[in-house]
Design an enzyme around this catalytic site. Structure first.
Site, short mmCIF file in Angstrom:
data_model
loop_
_atom_site.label_atom_id
_atom_site.label_comp_id
_atom_site.label_asym_id
_atom_site.label_seq_id
_atom_site.Cartn_x
_atom_site.Cartn_y
_atom_site.Cartn_z
N ARG A 31 0.83 -1.21 0.00
CA ARG A 31 0.00 0.00 0.00
C ARG A 31 0.86 1.26 0.00
NH1 ARG A 31 2.56 2.12 3.32
NH2 ARG A 31 2.54 1.88 5.59
N ASP A 176 -2.37 -0.85 7.58
CA ASP A 176 -1.73 -1.63 6.51
C ASP A 176 -2.49 -2.92 6.20
OD1 ASP A 176 0.05 0.40 6.90
OD2 ASP A 176 1.56 -0.84 7.89
N TYR A 226 9.00 3.78 16.76
CA TYR A 226 7.54 3.66 16.60
C TYR A 226 6.84 3.46 17.94
CZ TYR A 226 3.12 2.22 14.39
OH TYR A 226 1.81 2.13 14.01
C1 GLA Z 1 3.29 1.80 9.92
C2 GLA Z 1 2.24 1.05 10.72
C3 GLA Z 1 0.85 1.63 10.48
C4 GLA Z 1 0.84 3.15 10.65
C5 GLA Z 1 1.99 3.80 9.89
C6 GLA Z 1 2.10 5.28 10.16
O1 GLA Z 1 3.09 1.58 8.56
O2 GLA Z 1 2.23 -0.31 10.38
O3 GLA Z 1 -0.09 1.01 11.32
O4 GLA Z 1 0.87 3.49 12.02
O5 GLA Z 1 3.22 3.19 10.20
O6 GLA Z 1 0.98 5.94 9.68
#
Ligand code: GLA
Length: 389
Positions: A31, A176, A226
């Site tokens: 994606r 995602d 994160y």
């Molecule tokens: C990663 C995580 C998602 C989202 C993005 C930031 O891709 O897997 O869940 O938090 O970062 O938008």
């Protein structure tokens, strides 16, 4: 490479590896997120689309109490013993993603019989385009075919998210896995991560293109950034006295500024602003107001760079070059996409200008960073599918 070609290649690799035809082939896309970054775990809005890059798995029964997964990317073979309780493998092992999904099925009492499988992917690994979610969702889709059990798509996405949490140790949000499962050809998906309500926004104007630029860098070394951002958002919500930052407003934040640590304040300012921007940008795309959508993308990038601090110099370089090309050169907006610290930028570009933009961006990015970027366009693709039987 088209999905058809990738599926044929996966099938022929399966024949080479196991000496018989595959009985099932399943695929799930990567994606790109147009806008709504680091909002999913704050109950906010996201606006991703599935891309024409896929993980494909071909499989056939093996009459054994176990599963053999062979990665075509040269990452070796993983064996899963169905006679024993599953547990996560070493941190960073690719087989944790499919193993976590298989564990999720078994937890629901959906136990597959043994099979052999070959996995191929055209989603760049670790490039911020959800290669891991596409592997999880492709595994879940294959397991549906193997077992004949059909999960509700939302439950399927949540099962895959849990695999990522429990087996890969990454406390991701739901974006995602949702888009890889629920993506629709020619549509961008506006997802309310609180209610899980979705709205499909058509993106069919062939004069406009989505251009993805992979910076080909990855700076997240420890993987702790994160989870740290998530904790800072929780701290902000707690200090503001709201269940999540979705319930906060800019006004409340300013009024309460004294209660928040400076960094936590800026993290919250990004999230609150981004949640507000996302449905507005989606509405702009719906009515073909590319200038307004593009302005929102630049605002998103600045906020991710300055307040959320998840960009990096290479992503900023791509965005700066895109902005300098501007609407007269066919670029309406550009921003980093995905978790950040490298990976990809996404740009809204006039189809007629794509070749010229690719040439300029590629040349100037390489001159500035010494790194050759990888660039491609994608129309919004279909979510997970079973290609065989
Ligand atoms: C990663 C995580 C998602 C989202 C993005 C930031 O891709 O897997 O869940 O938090 O970062 O938008």
């Amino acid at each position: 490479m088209s999905l058809q070609t990738l599926a044929q290649q996966t099938a022929s690799d399966f024949v080479k590896a196991f000496g018989r035809e595959p009985s099932w082939i399943a695929a799930a896309p990567g994606r790109v997120n147009i806008i709504g970054e680091h909002t999913d775990y704050n109950d906010g809005f996201v606006f991703p689309m599935a891309i024409e890059r896929y993980t494909v798995i071909a499989a056939a029964p093996n009459n054994l109490p176990g599963i053999t997964l062979r990665s075509a990317a040269g990452q070796g073979v993983a064996a899963i013993d169905l006679g024993r309780p599953l547990k996560p493998g070493p941190r960073g092992a690719w087989s944790n993603y499919p193993a976590g999904v298989i564990a999720g099925f078994i937890a629901r009492n959906i136990v597959p019989a043994g099979f052999d499988a070959v996995i191929h992917s055209s989603v760049p690994l670790g490039g911020g385009l959800s290669s891991s979610a596409s592997l999880e969702v492709a595994t879940a889709t294959l397991l549906e075919a193997v077992t004949g059990a059909k999960l509700d798509p939302v439950e399927k996405a949540l099962l895959c998210q849990k695999a990522e949490h429990d087996y890969a140790g990454m406390p991701c949000g739901i974006m995602d896995q949702f888009i890889s499962t629920l993506g629709q050809k020619d549509h961008v998906l506006l997802l309310d991560c609180r209610s899980r309500r979705t709205e499909l926004v058509p993106f069919t104007d062939s004069t406009m293109a989505i251009l993805i630029t992979n910076t080909n860098v990855k700076h997240e070394l420890t993987g702790s950034e994160y989870p740290t951002r998530r904790r800072q958002c929780e701290a902000a919500a707690l200090a503001l006295g709201v269940p999540s930052l979705r319930d906060a407003t800019g006004e409340l934040l300013e009024r309460s500024r004294g209660k928040l640590d400076e960094v936590v304040y800026r993290r919250a300012r990004h999230v609150i602003g981004e949640i507000a921007r996302t449905p507005l940008a989606a509405a702009a795309i719906r009515r073909g107001d590319w200038a307004e959508a593009g302005t929102a993308m630049y605002a998103s990038h600045a906020s991710l760079r300055d307040d959320y601090e998840v960009s990096c110099s290479e992503l900023d370089t791509v965005v700066d070059i895109a902005r300098a090309i501007g609407p007269s050169g066919g670029v309406f907006g550009c921003r980093m996409t995905g978790g950040g610290f490298g990976g990809c930028a996404v740009a809204l570009v006039k189809t007629d200008s794509v070749d010229a933009v690719v040439a300029t961006l590629g040349r100037q990015y390489e001159a500035a960073t010494g790194i050759a970027p990888t660039m491609f366009v994608s129309r919004p693709a279909q979510g997970a599918t079973v290609l065989k039987p």
